[in-house]
Design an enzyme around this catalytic site. Structure first.
Site, PDB file in Angstrom:
ATOM      1  N   ASN A 199       0.861  -1.182   0.000  1.00 60.10           N
ATOM      2  CA  ASN A 199       0.000   0.000   0.000  1.00 60.10           C
ATOM      3  C   ASN A 199       0.897   1.230   0.000  1.00 60.10           C
ATOM      4  OD1 ASN A 199      -1.813   2.057   0.445  1.00 60.10           O
ATOM      5  ND2 ASN A 199      -2.660   1.225   2.330  1.00 60.10           N
ATOM      6  N   ARG A 210      -2.818  -2.043  -3.332  1.00 57.22           N
ATOM      7  CA  ARG A 210      -3.977  -1.184  -3.127  1.00 57.22           C
ATOM      8  C   ARG A 210      -3.852   0.050  -4.018  1.00 57.22           C
ATOM      9  NH1 ARG A 210      -4.646   3.519   0.947  1.00 57.22           N
ATOM     10  NH2 ARG A 210      -6.857   3.991   0.826  1.00 57.22           N
ATOM     11  N   HIS A 243     -12.870   3.412   1.007  1.00 56.26           N
ATOM     12  CA  HIS A 243     -12.869   2.399   2.072  1.00 56.26           C
ATOM     13  C   HIS A 243     -13.609   1.133   1.650  1.00 56.26           C
ATOM     14  CE1 HIS A 243     -12.523   5.945   5.127  1.00 56.26           C
ATOM     15  NE2 HIS A 243     -11.312   5.480   4.827  1.00 56.26           N
ATOM     16  N   ASN A 293      -8.842   8.060  10.999  1.00 58.65           N
ATOM     17  CA  ASN A 293      -8.548   9.447  10.642  1.00 58.65           C
ATOM     18  C   ASN A 293      -9.400   9.852   9.446  1.00 58.65           C
ATOM     19  OD1 ASN A 293      -6.996  11.841  11.215  1.00 58.65           O
ATOM     20  ND2 ASN A 293      -5.980  11.501   9.257  1.00 58.65           N
ATOM     21  N   ARG A 334     -10.366  16.327   8.171  1.00 58.64           N
ATOM     22  CA  ARG A 334     -11.246  16.681   7.056  1.00 58.64           C
ATOM     23  C   ARG A 334     -12.617  17.094   7.571  1.00 58.64           C
ATOM     24  NH1 ARG A 334     -10.215  11.333   3.547  1.00 58.64           N
ATOM     25  NH2 ARG A 334      -8.821  10.773   5.251  1.00 58.64           N
ATOM     26  N   ARG A 352      -8.458   9.639  20.913  1.00 60.45           N
ATOM     27  CA  ARG A 352      -8.013   9.272  22.257  1.00 60.45           C
ATOM     28  C   ARG A 352      -7.654  10.519  23.063  1.00 60.45           C
ATOM     29  NH1 ARG A 352      -3.612   5.201  19.887  1.00 60.45           N
ATOM     30  NH2 ARG A 352      -3.479   7.056  18.567  1.00 60.45           N
ATOM     31  N   GLU A 410      -7.885  -4.924   5.871  1.00 54.98           N
ATOM     32  CA  GLU A 410      -7.820  -4.640   4.436  1.00 54.98           C
ATOM     33  C   GLU A 410      -6.714  -5.439   3.757  1.00 54.98           C
ATOM     34  OE1 GLU A 410      -8.930  -0.182   3.671  1.00 54.98           O
ATOM     35  OE2 GLU A 410      -7.997  -0.326   5.651  1.00 54.98           O
TER      36      GLU A 410
END
Length: 394
Positions: A10, A87, A176, A207, A237, A281, A381
């Protein structure tokens, strides 16, 4: 026949995540990350079992990283590497499934680079470097957007003039997809339901965040659109904003389009709302201490998530369950609980003890008695990419 080994790659613009997947093992024999590529601090880090190692590759780029990674993968695989799975973020409308890489596929990835200018070129670098180093090894590409190509036109079309779609491919694509596909299938297995006769609301929260309506193993709608900026509040975002915000900021502040885009992509979301951090967190610790910005960011995140899930229900003939996944979805019991509080109209309710148990990779059902099913399902993934690669090799 011995268990086969697939290397999953990836590539980002300055990083490269990798994992060796053995079809008979639940854990990865090898996994790691090459980062700060192209800089004097370029480094490859990997883990084999409990052993972690690091190799400096000063000024090394993707090819140099792969030159370090591929022999290592061969060694861990006992000299039997069966294929490489890559990916790629954007396949546009050209690719509706994973496929073996050839010249036509490479050209298709290049053609769609305009839809993902930060991602597709980097993905291509990794593919071309791996093909040069292992020209005889079968290589497969798995697209983030492919799973969502099952959406009906009324779900993916924007209400803009048709020429923008016909001539410039302006439509909703979604992302996703590999994660949504993996966890919805895994949820069906956990409840012993047929994948092709099950319906799921899925929330992938990290994220980057997105929701998806999955019907009989196919995407029927999703929250991300032409780009990964549309939809939910995310780490940095903004998610959905008034489309006129760009022109408003240009008129009132004199901002350029690039400044607005940078603000919405890198300075908004949890980071922008809290004024503190994009990490859930950190925000949860701060809100427990009374931090107003962290509290607002948490509440907006959960409300907007619930609102999106409620909208996704329009695409489902029934609801077999709601699935949480991704770094936040798998680990934040507080986010799950607060989001479910906004979905009482669907009779969703959380069992507090079960919810608290499902963190750090623990899967399970967290609904209270009488509630529709709510599941926490860790995503994988890399394994889904490896499964696609193996299927094409077969």
């Amino acid at each position: 026949m011995p268990a086969r080994n697939i290397l999953v790659i990836n590539c980002g613009s300055s990083s490269l995540k990798f994992a060796l997947v053995n079809e008979s093992q639940d854990t990865f024999p090898l996994q790691g990350l090459a980062e700060r590529l192209g800089s004097p601090e370029a480094v490859v880090q990997w883990q084999i079992g409990d052993t972690k190692e690091t190799r400096q590759i000063p000024n090394g780029a993707h090819r140099e990283a792969l030159e370090a990674i591929l022999p290592l993968a061969q060694e861990v695989a006992g000299g039997q590497l069966d294929g490489i799975g890559h990916r790629v973020v954007h396949g546009g409308e050209d690719f509706t499934a994973s496929c073996l890489i050839d010249d036509a596929v490479l050209e298709g990835i290049r053609a769609n680079a305009q839809l993902a200018p930060l991602h597709n070129p980097a993905n291509l670098i990794g593919i071309e470097a791996a093909m040069a180093l292992f020209p005889g090894l079968p290589q497969v590409v798995v697209f983030d957007t492919a799973f969502h190509q099952a959406m009906p036109d009324y779900a993916y079309r924007y209400a803009v003039p048709e020429f923008l779609y016909k001539e410039h491919a302006v439509r909703r694509y979604g992302f996703h997809g590999t994660s949504h596909r993996f966890v919805s299938k895994r949820a069906a297995e956990m409840l012993q339901l047929p994948v092709d006769d099950s319906c799921w609301l899925v929330a992938h929260l990290g994220n980057g965040c997105s929701t998806c309506a999955v019907v009989n193993g196919e995407s029927r709608d999703t929250s991300m659109g032409l780009t990964p900026l549309e939809g939910l509040v995310m780490g940095t975002r903004s998610g959905d904003v008034d489309p006129a915000l760009h022109i408003h900021l240009t008129r009132t502040l004199g901002w350029t389009i690039e400044q607005v885009d940078n603000m919405l992509t890198r300075e908004s979301g949890l980071k922008g709302l809290s004024g503190l951090s994009n990490d859930m967190r950190t925000l949860h610790e701060a809100l427990e201490s009374g931090h107003a910005g962290a509290t607002l960011a948490f509440e907006v995140f959960c409300y907007r998530l619930a609102k999106s899930l409620a909208g996704m229900a329009c695409a489902l003939p029934q609801v077999n369950g709601l699935v949480f996944t991704g770094g936040i979805g798998e680990n934040s019991a507080a986010v799950r609980a607060r989001t479910i509080e906004h979905l009482k109209v669907f009779n969703f309710a959380v069992d507090a003890e079960a919810n608290a148990r499902c963190t750090r990779g623990v899967a399970g059902q967290i609904q209270a008695e009488g509630s529709p099913r709510i599941l926490v399902v860790p995503t994988n993934e890399e394994r889904q990419i490896a499964l696609d690669t193996l299927e094409l090799l077969d």
